[in-house]
Scaffold this motif. Sequence first.
Motif, PDB file in Angstrom:
ATOM      1  N   PRO A 246      -9.116   3.049  -1.694  1.00  0.00           N
ATOM      2  CA  PRO A 246      -7.510   3.324  -2.913  1.00  0.00           C
ATOM      3  C   PRO A 246      -7.168   1.473  -3.173  1.00  0.00           C
ATOM      4  O   PRO A 246      -7.714   0.693  -3.148  1.00  0.00           O
ATOM      5  CB  PRO A 246      -7.353   3.813  -1.629  1.00  0.00           C
TER       6      PRO A 246
ATOM      7  N   SER B 179      -4.442   1.457  -4.018  1.00  0.00           N
ATOM      8  CA  SER B 179      -3.327   0.759  -3.453  1.00  0.00           C
ATOM      9  C   SER B 179      -3.432  -0.341  -2.807  1.00  0.00           C
ATOM     10  O   SER B 179      -3.351  -1.286  -2.863  1.00  0.00           O
ATOM     11  CB  SER B 179      -2.293   1.922  -3.144  1.00  0.00           C
ATOM     12  N   ARG B 180      -4.736   0.276  -1.270  1.00  0.00           N
ATOM     13  CA  ARG B 180      -5.611  -0.797  -0.588  1.00  0.00           C
ATOM     14  C   ARG B 180      -5.638  -2.030  -1.182  1.00  0.00           C
ATOM     15  O   ARG B 180      -5.796  -3.202  -0.508  1.00  0.00           O
ATOM     16  CB  ARG B 180      -5.434  -0.212   0.087  1.00  0.00           C
TER      17      ARG B 180
ATOM     18  N   SER C  39       1.020   4.414  -3.293  1.00  0.00           N
ATOM     19  CA  SER C  39       0.615   5.096  -2.690  1.00  0.00           C
ATOM     20  C   SER C  39       1.571   6.535  -3.253  1.00  0.00           C
ATOM     21  O   SER C  39       1.437   7.545  -3.790  1.00  0.00           O
ATOM     22  CB  SER C  39      -0.031   5.356  -1.713  1.00  0.00           C
ATOM     23  N   ARG C  40       2.649   6.047  -2.929  1.00  0.00           N
ATOM     24  CA  ARG C  40       4.046   6.297  -3.101  1.00  0.00           C
ATOM     25  C   ARG C  40       4.050   6.703  -4.433  1.00  0.00           C
ATOM     26  O   ARG C  40       4.526   8.078  -5.441  1.00  0.00           O
ATOM     27  CB  ARG C  40       5.531   6.455  -2.075  1.00  0.00           C
TER      28      ARG C  40
ATOM     29  N   ALA D   8       1.286   9.195  -6.139  1.00  0.00           N
ATOM     30  CA  ALA D   8       1.519  10.463  -5.998  1.00  0.00           C
ATOM     31  C   ALA D   8       3.040  10.958  -6.854  1.00  0.00           C
ATOM     32  O   ALA D   8       2.436  12.304  -7.436  1.00  0.00           O
ATOM     33  CB  ALA D   8       1.570  10.532  -3.827  1.00  0.00           C
TER      34      ALA D   8
ATOM     35  N   ASP E 268       0.997  -1.045   0.380  1.00  0.00           N
ATOM     36  CA  ASP E 268      -0.169  -0.052  -0.364  1.00  0.00           C
ATOM     37  C   ASP E 268       0.633   1.595   0.022  1.00  0.00           C
ATOM     38  O   ASP E 268       0.883   2.303  -0.880  1.00  0.00           O
ATOM     39  CB  ASP E 268      -0.871   0.575   1.260  1.00  0.00           C
ATOM     40  N   GLU E 269       2.266   1.468   0.779  1.00  0.00           N
ATOM     41  CA  GLU E 269       2.586   2.321   1.191  1.00  0.00           C
ATOM     42  C   GLU E 269       3.627   2.764  -0.363  1.00  0.00           C
ATOM     43  O   GLU E 269       3.780   4.122  -0.692  1.00  0.00           O
ATOM     44  CB  GLU E 269       3.657   2.090   2.398  1.00  0.00           C
TER      45      GLU E 269
ATOM     46  N   ASN F 179      -4.933   7.441  -6.871  1.00  0.00           N
ATOM     47  CA  ASN F 179      -4.910   6.612  -6.335  1.00  0.00           C
ATOM     48  C   ASN F 179      -6.524   5.971  -5.917  1.00  0.00           C
ATOM     49  O   ASN F 179      -7.390   5.361  -5.210  1.00  0.00           O
ATOM     50  CB  ASN F 179      -4.947   6.187  -4.805  1.00  0.00           C
TER      51      ASN F 179
END
Length: 415
Positions: free
Chosen positions: A191, A193-194, A148-149, A152, A144-145, A158
Amino acid sequence: MTRGRQHGRAVALAGGGPLGAIYEVGALMALSEALDGFDFNDLDAYVGVSAGGFIAAGLASGLSPAYLYRMFIDSEEAEVPFEPELLLRPALREYASRAGRLPGLLADALRELLRNPLRPDPVASFARLARAIPAGVFDSDGIDEFLSRLFARLGIANDFRQLPRRLYLVATELDSGRAVAFGTPGMEHVPVSRAVQASASLPGLFPPVNIGGRWYVDGALKKTLHASVALKEGARLVFCINPLVPFDAQLAVRERHLPHRQLVDGGLPAVLAQTFRAIIHSRMKTGLAKYEIEYRDADVILFEPRPDDADMFFSNMFSYADRKRLALLAYRRTREELLRRYDELAPRLARHGVSINRAVLEMPHGAPARRVVSLAHRRAGVMGRAALDLSDTLDDLARALRRRRPPPASGRAAA
């Protein structure tokens, strides 16, 4: 379908861990280079399961196969590199949570034992202590991190509802055992990513992912490909990539003259890997046969490794050299498969306005390897997404010009 084409087009990508994602990237590079009239960043639907969710999310967001190559394989050149090590972070929060339950569970077990000290199986009173065993070894929050990065950094939404193409990421709801496709109505708010993290949470390896009070695990528990998600949406040409096939050691010895080896010598990891692959592959074949009956007007085309590909089974995903070799292997094998199946695939693809460029597939020996290796030396550090898109576009343009170039004259004039 989002664009209302006469023939809806889609891609369905199965799981397989980091090695599976790398194989899919190599295969996509070969397909995107050899197929005329088919753009993997301009499809009507993308379906991803587990590791395939990583790749499907990237394609649906406009990231080219070459960009994904830089990100997953040639990470030293990527803007936001993906390192497999982020999947090996201990699930410390899960450990702490389970450890916090242990005193209460132990007290309950002792009370039960004291109430009935003469029961014939006193050990059964302590069976509830199994609830203190962590539900996963490693922390999947890094997925997820990372995404998300990445989103962005590249200015990518996302959010399923803001993506330019329809994206479906399949996970399994733990408490009901049903497959859930994030991105469908009612599940679009999660999201991206999630959703990828949930789809890739292999039980035992990663703890289940909590989304809206419900727990989700790897989508491959129900089906391998979930191509039916795209078929139900109207897709009539679906390219499927499945990186996991059972390894045939005897075939490898007979066809490739490899040293004889028995998988049992690899211990529990090799035995479990072969078992998992066999179950997944058998279930996938059943699903494909079902698609042929239920969707007679659709073409579902599968690409996967050969069962005697020892590299695919024994590669080390944490080795930089192995990652590059595996991507090149997938690239080569997919090209070989396209050429071998040309007479079968050409008429099927023609129905959807797609053709196979034989000239690309019949490049001189060694040229495919140079093509892939050249991507590894393309600088990506400070170029930004727009420049990377331009770089890939120039590659496509150069390839188109080569296809249109007339053959050279013979003799002195050619020289």
